[in-house]
Design a protein around this motif. Structure first.
Motif, PDB file in Angstrom:
ATOM      1  N   LEU A  47     -11.915 -10.868  19.319  1.00 38.20           N
ATOM      2  CA  LEU A  47     -10.906  -9.919  18.820  1.00 38.20           C
ATOM      3  C   LEU A  47      -9.505 -10.466  19.066  1.00 38.20           C
ATOM      4  O   LEU A  47      -9.166 -10.855  20.187  1.00 38.20           O
ATOM      5  N   ILE A  48      -8.712 -10.495  18.000  1.00 40.80           N
ATOM      6  CA  ILE A  48      -7.322 -10.951  18.098  1.00 40.80           C
ATOM      7  C   ILE A  48      -6.369  -9.765  18.044  1.00 40.80           C
ATOM      8  O   ILE A  48      -5.414  -9.680  18.808  1.00 40.80           O
ATOM      9  N   GLY A  49      -6.650  -8.831  17.175  1.00 34.35           N
ATOM     10  CA  GLY A  49      -5.756  -7.684  17.032  1.00 34.35           C
ATOM     11  C   GLY A  49      -6.335  -6.693  16.038  1.00 34.35           C
ATOM     12  O   GLY A  49      -7.478  -6.811  15.591  1.00 34.35           O
ATOM     13  N   VAL A  50      -5.518  -5.699  15.663  1.00 30.87           N
ATOM     14  CA  VAL A  50      -5.942  -4.635  14.750  1.00 30.87           C
ATOM     15  C   VAL A  50      -4.787  -4.316  13.804  1.00 30.87           C
ATOM     16  O   VAL A  50      -3.636  -4.210  14.239  1.00 30.87           O
ATOM     17  N   ILE A  51      -5.098  -4.156  12.516  1.00 34.76           N
ATOM     18  CA  ILE A  51      -4.126  -3.676  11.522  1.00 34.76           C
ATOM     19  C   ILE A  51      -4.425  -2.207  11.266  1.00 34.76           C
ATOM     20  O   ILE A  51      -5.568  -1.843  10.963  1.00 34.76           O
ATOM     21  N   ASP A  52      -3.406  -1.363  11.398  1.00 30.42           N
ATOM     22  CA  ASP A  52      -3.639   0.089  11.279  1.00 30.42           C
ATOM     23  C   ASP A  52      -2.623   0.698  10.325  1.00 30.42           C
ATOM     24  O   ASP A  52      -1.427   0.430  10.423  1.00 30.42           O
ATOM     25  N   LEU A  53      -3.120   1.526   9.371  1.00 34.31           N
ATOM     26  CA  LEU A  53      -2.253   2.239   8.439  1.00 34.31           C
ATOM     27  C   LEU A  53      -2.623   3.717   8.487  1.00 34.31           C
ATOM     28  O   LEU A  53      -3.805   4.075   8.552  1.00 34.31           O
ATOM     29  N   GLU A  54      -1.614   4.597   8.428  1.00 31.74           N
ATOM     30  CA  GLU A  54      -1.844   6.038   8.403  1.00 31.74           C
ATOM     31  C   GLU A  54      -1.023   6.665   7.281  1.00 31.74           C
ATOM     32  O   GLU A  54      -0.001   6.134   6.856  1.00 31.74           O
ATOM     33  N   ASP A  55      -1.502   7.813   6.802  1.00 29.50           N
ATOM     34  CA  ASP A  55      -0.779   8.524   5.754  1.00 29.50           C
ATOM     35  C   ASP A  55      -1.035  10.023   5.891  1.00 29.50           C
ATOM     36  O   ASP A  55      -2.084  10.451   6.405  1.00 29.50           O
ATOM     37  N   GLU A  56      -0.030  10.817   5.440  1.00 32.07           N
ATOM     38  CA  GLU A  56      -0.168  12.268   5.518  1.00 32.07           C
ATOM     39  C   GLU A  56      -0.998  12.837   4.374  1.00 32.07           C
ATOM     40  O   GLU A  56      -1.360  14.009   4.396  1.00 32.07           O
ATOM     41  N   ARG A  57      -1.307  11.990   3.365  1.00 34.72           N
ATOM     42  CA  ARG A  57      -2.076  12.475   2.214  1.00 34.72           C
ATOM     43  C   ARG A  57      -3.575  12.299   2.456  1.00 34.72           C
ATOM     44  O   ARG A  57      -4.015  11.216   2.820  1.00 34.72           O
ATOM     45  N   GLN A  58      -4.305  13.377   2.256  1.00 36.00           N
ATOM     46  CA  GLN A  58      -5.752  13.332   2.459  1.00 36.00           C
ATOM     47  C   GLN A  58      -6.407  12.369   1.464  1.00 36.00           C
ATOM     48  O   GLN A  58      -6.116  12.380   0.275  1.00 36.00           O
ATOM     49  N   GLY A  59      -7.305  11.517   2.003  1.00 36.66           N
ATOM     50  CA  GLY A  59      -8.035  10.580   1.163  1.00 36.66           C
ATOM     51  C   GLY A  59      -7.155   9.542   0.496  1.00 36.66           C
ATOM     52  O   GLY A  59      -7.489   9.001  -0.547  1.00 36.66           O
ATOM     53  N   TYR A  60      -6.001   9.233   1.087  1.00 34.29           N
ATOM     54  CA  TYR A  60      -5.064   8.326   0.426  1.00 34.29           C
ATOM     55  C   TYR A  60      -5.619   6.903   0.328  1.00 34.29           C
ATOM     56  O   TYR A  60      -5.437   6.223  -0.657  1.00 34.29           O
ATOM     57  N   PHE A  61      -6.328   6.469   1.380  1.00 29.46           N
ATOM     58  CA  PHE A  61      -6.778   5.089   1.406  1.00 29.46           C
ATOM     59  C   PHE A  61      -8.110   4.953   0.673  1.00 29.46           C
ATOM     60  O   PHE A  61      -9.020   5.753   0.862  1.00 29.46           O
ATOM     61  N   SER A  62      -8.198   3.912  -0.151  1.00 34.72           N
ATOM     62  CA  SER A  62      -9.394   3.664  -0.955  1.00 34.72           C
ATOM     63  C   SER A  62     -10.122   2.438  -0.414  1.00 34.72           C
ATOM     64  O   SER A  62      -9.614   1.701   0.443  1.00 34.72           O
ATOM     65  N   THR A  63     -11.326   2.250  -0.959  1.00 33.43           N
ATOM     66  CA  THR A  63     -12.061   1.041  -0.579  1.00 33.43           C
ATOM     67  C   THR A  63     -11.332  -0.213  -1.056  1.00 33.43           C
ATOM     68  O   THR A  63     -11.457  -1.286  -0.463  1.00 33.43           O
ATOM     69  N   SER A  64     -10.554  -0.061  -2.136  1.00 32.65           N
ATOM     70  CA  SER A  64      -9.743  -1.199  -2.600  1.00 32.65           C
ATOM     71  C   SER A  64      -8.691  -1.559  -1.555  1.00 32.65           C
ATOM     72  O   SER A  64      -8.463  -2.725  -1.271  1.00 32.65           O
ATOM     73  N   HIS A  65      -8.059  -0.517  -0.976  1.00 25.18           N
ATOM     74  CA  HIS A  65      -7.106  -0.769   0.112  1.00 25.18           C
ATOM     75  C   HIS A  65      -7.805  -1.474   1.264  1.00 25.18           C
ATOM     76  O   HIS A  65      -7.274  -2.426   1.859  1.00 25.18           O
ATOM     77  N   GLN A  66      -8.995  -0.996   1.596  1.00 18.51           N
ATOM     78  CA  GLN A  66      -9.739  -1.586   2.713  1.00 18.51           C
ATOM     79  C   GLN A  66     -10.035  -3.055   2.437  1.00 18.51           C
ATOM     80  O   GLN A  66      -9.875  -3.915   3.306  1.00 18.51           O
ATOM     81  N   SER A  67     -10.472  -3.350   1.207  1.00 15.64           N
ATOM     82  CA  SER A  67     -10.781  -4.738   0.863  1.00 15.64           C
ATOM     83  C   SER A  67      -9.540  -5.621   0.981  1.00 15.64           C
ATOM     84  O   SER A  67      -9.615  -6.757   1.462  1.00 15.64           O
ATOM     85  N   ILE A 120       0.831  -1.224   0.000  1.00 18.74           N
ATOM     86  CA  ILE A 120       0.000   0.000   0.000  1.00 18.74           C
ATOM     87  C   ILE A 120       0.858   1.264   0.000  1.00 18.74           C
ATOM     88  O   ILE A 120       0.444   2.311  -0.483  1.00 18.74           O
ATOM     89  N   LYS A 121       2.110   1.157   0.537  1.00 20.69           N
ATOM     90  CA  LYS A 121       3.066   2.278   0.515  1.00 20.69           C
ATOM     91  C   LYS A 121       2.499   3.484   1.256  1.00 20.69           C
ATOM     92  O   LYS A 121       2.585   4.625   0.799  1.00 20.69           O
ATOM     93  N   SER A 122       1.925   3.250   2.385  1.00 18.95           N
ATOM     94  CA  SER A 122       1.431   4.339   3.231  1.00 18.95           C
ATOM     95  C   SER A 122       2.560   4.843   4.117  1.00 18.95           C
ATOM     96  O   SER A 122       3.665   4.297   4.111  1.00 18.95           O
ATOM     97  N   PHE A 123       2.250   5.904   4.895  1.00 17.31           N
ATOM     98  CA  PHE A 123       3.273   6.471   5.795  1.00 17.31           C
ATOM     99  C   PHE A 123       3.758   5.420   6.787  1.00 17.31           C
ATOM    100  O   PHE A 123       4.946   5.299   7.042  1.00 17.31           O
ATOM    101  N   ASP A 124       2.818   4.631   7.316  1.00 18.80           N
ATOM    102  CA  ASP A 124       3.221   3.586   8.235  1.00 18.80           C
ATOM    103  C   ASP A 124       2.208   2.452   8.215  1.00 18.80           C
ATOM    104  O   ASP A 124       1.151   2.532   7.596  1.00 18.80           O
ATOM    105  N   CYS A 125       2.570   1.361   8.900  1.00 16.52           N
ATOM    106  CA  CYS A 125       1.679   0.201   9.052  1.00 16.52           C
ATOM    107  C   CYS A 125       2.039  -0.453  10.377  1.00 16.52           C
ATOM    108  O   CYS A 125       3.218  -0.593  10.704  1.00 16.52           O
ATOM    109  N   ALA A 126       1.003  -0.824  11.166  1.00 17.80           N
ATOM    110  CA  ALA A 126       1.248  -1.418  12.474  1.00 17.80           C
ATOM    111  C   ALA A 126       0.261  -2.547  12.724  1.00 17.80           C
ATOM    112  O   ALA A 126      -0.861  -2.547  12.206  1.00 17.80           O
ATOM    113  N   PHE A 127       0.704  -3.521  13.531  1.00 17.63           N
ATOM    114  CA  PHE A 127      -0.190  -4.576  14.000  1.00 17.63           C
ATOM    115  C   PHE A 127      -0.241  -4.516  15.511  1.00 17.63           C
ATOM    116  O   PHE A 127       0.785  -4.524  16.185  1.00 17.63           O
TER     117      PHE A 127
END
Length: 1003
Positions: free
Chosen positions: A127-147, A42-49
């Motif tokens: 609940l086992i855990g959470v996958i979290d991604l953040e980015d500095e670009r507005q609206g960067y994540f799409s529904t395709s990313h979510q899927s 996805i090449k976002s600012f970060d990714c965490a589990f």
């Protein structure tokens, strides 16, 4: 097509994750696989589990990837319900935030991030855990990313759940082993202590009759255990004062022993003094210990502590520890916990038959055999068994039992057993799931989209997956046995050989080849990335595993990205990044073949006004026309780029200043006249600043900074271009000092206002006063107002300065009222400050604070300020008009579209700029196009009158100018001919010398 590519990419990622999970032995490894895969995809600012910890209701970050080296807040625990991550975990639903302002529970932990995608990992509604991604670009994540992220979460959920349960079971098993070992050691230790203790120890029943004793006690009383058993201890034991010890036994409680000094008299009549410890047991028995030293008392307390510790261990162990009386067929210990495990009331099981009634029919023979094994076991034998027992709900639980005979009759017949019972239902289900997963992953590997191959130690192919065969266009019988080098593009053979040498240098080595070309059977090349793993010492593999993927599409994307990141899309010129890189590379060459380098920095003057007046499309076309004009001089430029929104940069080598000047003049002459842009007549003007290397700067950064500053300096002058001068650096330092001192001047009230009268040239009556800013700097002396305003606007201090001017002027109006003068003051608002949202509310607040009505206040705004956003300007001017505040359009005639502006803006006055008045009445035309200023002024005044606007002419200094203005129909004038700007105390004296009827009290 794009959708298909995206689906293919998602499938590739899922297959890659599935493959990597085969080698994952822990939750941590699985989390790392998830983060690595999603972050690289996805090449976002970060990714965490985040792993969910139910014990504390927290989410703990156990794997993190980011393009920022700073430590992240995500290394800290997050409570359920806190922020986006906590909400996604609490609701077990994915959350996609396009912008932080749209999210009520957004927590800004990372600088500049504004969009977030959070997906919970859930298995069987847990609940086992959470996958979290953040980015500095507005609206960067799409529904395709979510899927994609949700698909990964679904894929790994069962695997993670299995690993978590496995870790839990392993921990429980280790803990039980540890506890069981401790119990056995403690029991052995206590028995050893009792059998070998040197102090006399008696065991008495509730009537103080001797039940048992050690050898030391027999020696003390001079008789054998058989002789003394059943006799009362008081026959041989008296208190030190000669009294009976029975009362001491009666008052002894379960909580603590009774300590007293006693005398023991042996059978032979010999008395001995001892210190006695009486310990009452829960079964009302007594254990007494006679001791001669303090050491013996400590030994007894240690024994008591060991017994209590044993009880606590039995309470806390997760497995059921039980004791069963084989003679009476009943539980002695563990009945309550076993009943609870199977869902029945406490003490539900009375004997072995109750247990057998719940056994699964298929397991009954083995459990009956287990009973026989217990009865036939030898000392120390541990009997193991497993069986399914029916829970009260009807579900069968798998139970595991370890048992050993604890007590035997004199003939060796077992009379009691002790053991542990463990619920292994989850572990068996886990093993079943692992076997299913093994089969599943094997199928994935065999049918993976990525190519998987196995080479022997000599580099010959032993196995190729179906995907590998399809990618290479070979059948299995054609490909096996070939050397891996046969598939490598000739130009990339060095890469392949080097990778093979590195991977074979040591077992377990992993070598990744980011990109190289392999050849299909047809000979056509394919770009792939490959990971080689040396598993030569793994007896199940005995070779090198190659996992390669077709990256042809990615290579095409990289070339597109390179174009996007290094070239401007509008003009197709190199962008600022390319400019900086070109300068750095050119100047870093040690033996460069040029003597001088000059950077020409072009700026399109007031392009924003074109955008506001005609739209961004016309503005973009202006940029393209300027780009084409500059591009036509490519022979003169070594490099040309678009350096900013309205800025271009050109580099020339070994060119003198005269030649540079001629080139710039030719370029600028292209825009001497109006230019037609998409049906609009637009006046394009350019500015240019020139900086040279090595005369002015020593590196790329200095060149760019000085060039930009040189262009900025031109904004305050009239010249269209300029070469850099050292004085500009000095001016920049002075401006920085003034900027800093403006802050202090506002806080310390060092600014003052002077007031210049505006009056009628026909009657001499004063119409109102214009407030003018004055500042006498403590070091630099008097600083012109336009310089103050320019610096304040550039440093964002203009709002604070405007607020000070507004309050000072309105406060002065109130002061004049208190002296009996009802005067009106016009206040200038800078272009940058006019369109701010709270201008009207600030005026209303100040009016209420000083009790000044709107008829005593006027607002003046320049024509160019009103043109920045005509819609908003009209709205603000309408609000001011409705409040009763008079508004005037200042510097009228110097901007764009003056006639349409007059027709649409709700202003009451227009002020004609002083530049038109200076040459008024002179014979020679003074306008740049050769038009007489007399004609211009006369036409502007007639235009104002045709729109029913009051006219004011600034800068009147001669009677000749007054006569002409009166003949043109001018309404009001202002200038040194009548009065210089006056400070408040001067103004009151000025008013005293004029008659009261000269002052207008009307708005």
């Amino acid at each position: 097509m794009e959708k298909d590519k995206r689906i293919t990419h998602h499938q590739e990622l899922l297959l890659e994750v599935s493959r990597d999970l085969l080698n994952s032995d822990s939750v941590q490894q699985t989390a790392d696989i998830i983060v690595k895969a999603l972050y690289s995809s996805i090449k976002s600012f970060d990714c965490a589990f985040f792993r969910f910890e139910p014990a504390h209701n927290q989410l703990i970050c156990i794997s993190y990837a980011s393009n920022d080296s700073k430590q992240s807040f995500k290394l800290k625990p997050i409570m359920i319900g806190a922020g986006v991550v906590g909400h996604a975990a609490m609701n077990q639903e994915s959350i996609l935030v396009a912008h932080s302002s749209d999210c009520d529970y957004w927590l800004q932990y990372l600088d500049n991030t504004c969009s977030e995608l959070t997906v919970p990992v859930v298995y069987n509604k847990q609940l086992i855990g959470v996958i979290d991604l953040e980015d500095e670009r507005q609206g960067y994540f799409s529904t395709s990313h979510q899927s994609l992220v949700e698909a990964v979460a679904d894929l790994v959920s069962a695997h993670l759940s299995t690993q978590i349960q496995t870790e839990k079971l392993q921990g429980q098993f280790s803990q039980l082993q540890h506890h069981s070992q401790g119990i056995n050691e403690k029991e052995s230790q206590q028995r050893l202590i009792l059998d070998n203790i040197v102090d006399p120890v008696f065991v008495l029943d509730g009537a103080c009759k001797i039940i048992d004793m050690n050898d030391s006690a027999s020696l003390l009383l001079g008789a054998s255990k058989n002789e003394l058993t059943g006799q009362k201890i008081q026959l041989y034991e008296t208190a030190a004062d000669g009294s009976n010890t029975l009362p001491f036994y009666k008052k002894t409680s379960f909580q603590s022993p009774t300590i007293l000094n006693v005398v023991y008299t042996s059978v032979s009549g010999i008395p001995k003094e001892y210190e006695l410890a009486i310990n009452k047991q829960s079964d009302n028995r007594f254990i007494t210990s006679a001791r001669e030293t303090q050491y013996r008392e400590d030994s007894f307390l240690e024994l008591k502590s060991s017994r209590e510790f044993l009880r606590e261990v039995l309470k806390t162990t997760p497995d059921i520890v039980y004791s069963f009386d084989l003679e009476r067929d009943q539980f002695v210990l563990g009945q309550r916990r076993l009943s609870k495990m199977l869902g029945y009331p406490e003490r539900h099981f009375s004997g072995w038959k109750d247990i057998l009634s719940l056994v699964h029919p298929d397991d009954l023979p083995s459990l009956l055999e287990r009973g026989e094994n217990i009865l036939n076991s030898s000392k120390g034998d541990v009997v193991f068994s497993e069986a399914r027992l029916k829970h009260k709900t009807g579900k069968y639980l798998y139970l595991q039992n370890y048992a050993v005979v604890f007590r035997r009759a004199d003939d060796g017949t077992p009379i009691s057993e002790i053991g542990t019972v463990r619920n292994i239902t989850e572990r068996r289900e886990l093993k079943k799931e692992i076997r299913r997963r093994d089969h599943y992953y094997k199928s994935l590997v065999e049918n993976a989209f990525d190519g998987i191959a196995l080479y022997n130690a000599k580099g010959f192919l032993n196995f190729a997956s179906v995907s590998a065969q399809k990618l290479l266009e070979y059948e299995e019988n054609e490909i096996l046995g070939k050397s891996g080098l046969e598939f490598i593009h000739p130009d990339d053979l060095p890469i392949a050989r080097s990778a093979w040498e590195r991977v074979m240098s040591s077992p377990g080595n992993v070598v990744r080849i980011p990109e190289y070309r392999i050849l299909k059977k047809s000979g056509s090349p394919v770009w792939v990335e490959n990971t080689l793993v040396n598993l030569s010492q793994d007896r199940h593999v005995q070779g090198v595993v190659s996992n390669f993927r077709d990256i042809s599409l990615r290579k095409l994307s990289e070339m597109s990205l390179h174009r996007l990141s290094n070239f401007d899309q509008l003009t197709e010129l190199p962008n600022r990044n390319s400019l900086v890189r070109y300068l750095e590379q050119t100047l870093s060459v040690k033996n460069y073949n040029f003597k001088s380098l000059s950077l020409i920095y072009f700026d399109i003057v007031k392009l924003h006004l074109v955008n506001n007046a005609h739209g961004n499309t016309v503005g973009d076309e202006v940029i393209k026309q300027v780009s084409n004009t500059l591009g036509s001089y490519s022979d003169a430029f070594a490099f040309l780029s678009r350096a900013g929104d309205d800025e271009f940069a050109a580099i020339v080598l070994d060119t003198d200043n005269l030649s540079i000047t001629k080139t710039i003049e030719k370029i600028m002459s292209s825009y001497n006249n109006m230019t037609s842009v998409m049906g609009h007549e637009v006046k394009i003007n350019l500015r240019a600043g020139i900086v040279s290397y090595p005369q002015d700067a020593n590196n790329a950064e200095e060149l760019l900074v000085l060039a930009e500053n040189t262009v900025k300096q031109l904004k305050r002058g009239t010249e269209p271009f300029s070469f850099y001068h050292q004085s500009e650096t000095v001016n920049a330092k002075e401006r920085f000092k003034i900027e800093k001192d403006i802050i202090h001047a506002i806080a310390l009230d060092q600014f003052t206002l002077a007031y210049q009268p505006v009056l009628s040239p026909y009657t001499g009556k004063i119409h109102y006063f214009e407030a003018l800013l004055r500042w006498k700097h403590p070091e630099l002396g008097y600083i012109p107002p336009d310089k103050i305003i320019n610096i304040a606007e550039e440093s964002n201090l203009i709002h604070s300065l405007t607020d000070w001017v507004l309050e000072s002027a309105i406060k002065q109006v109130k002061s004049w009222k208190e002296h009996g003068y009802y005067l009106k003051v016009a206040i200038n608002i800078s272009p940058k400050d006019f369109l701010r949202d709270n201008l009207v509310s600030t005026l209303q607040s100040l009016q209420n604070k000083y009790d000044v009505s709107s008829q005593h206040i006027g607002i003046e705004v320049t024509e160019s300020a009103a043109m920045i956003d005509t819609g908003k300007s009209k709205a603000i001017l309408t609000e001011l008009k409705n409040m009763g505040i008079t508004t005037a359009l200042d510097d009228f005639g110097t901007g764009y579209s003056s006639i349409s502006l007059l027709a649409n803006l709700p202003v009451a006055k227009v002020k004609i700029d002083k530049s038109f008045v200076d040459s008024l009445g002179k014979e020679e035309p003074s306008h740049e196009n050769g038009v007489d200023n007399n004609v211009i002024v006369e036409n502007i005044l007639r235009l104002a009158k045709s729109f029913n606007l009051t006219s004011v002419v600034e800068g009147v200094e001669t009677m000749e100018q007054i006569k002409l203005l009166m003949s043109y129909g001018c309404d009001y004038v202002q200038g040194y001919l009548y009065s210089k700007p006056l400070f408040p105390n001067e103004l009151l004296k000025y008013l005293e010398t004029h008659k009261a009827n000269q002052i207008s009290e009307q708005a």
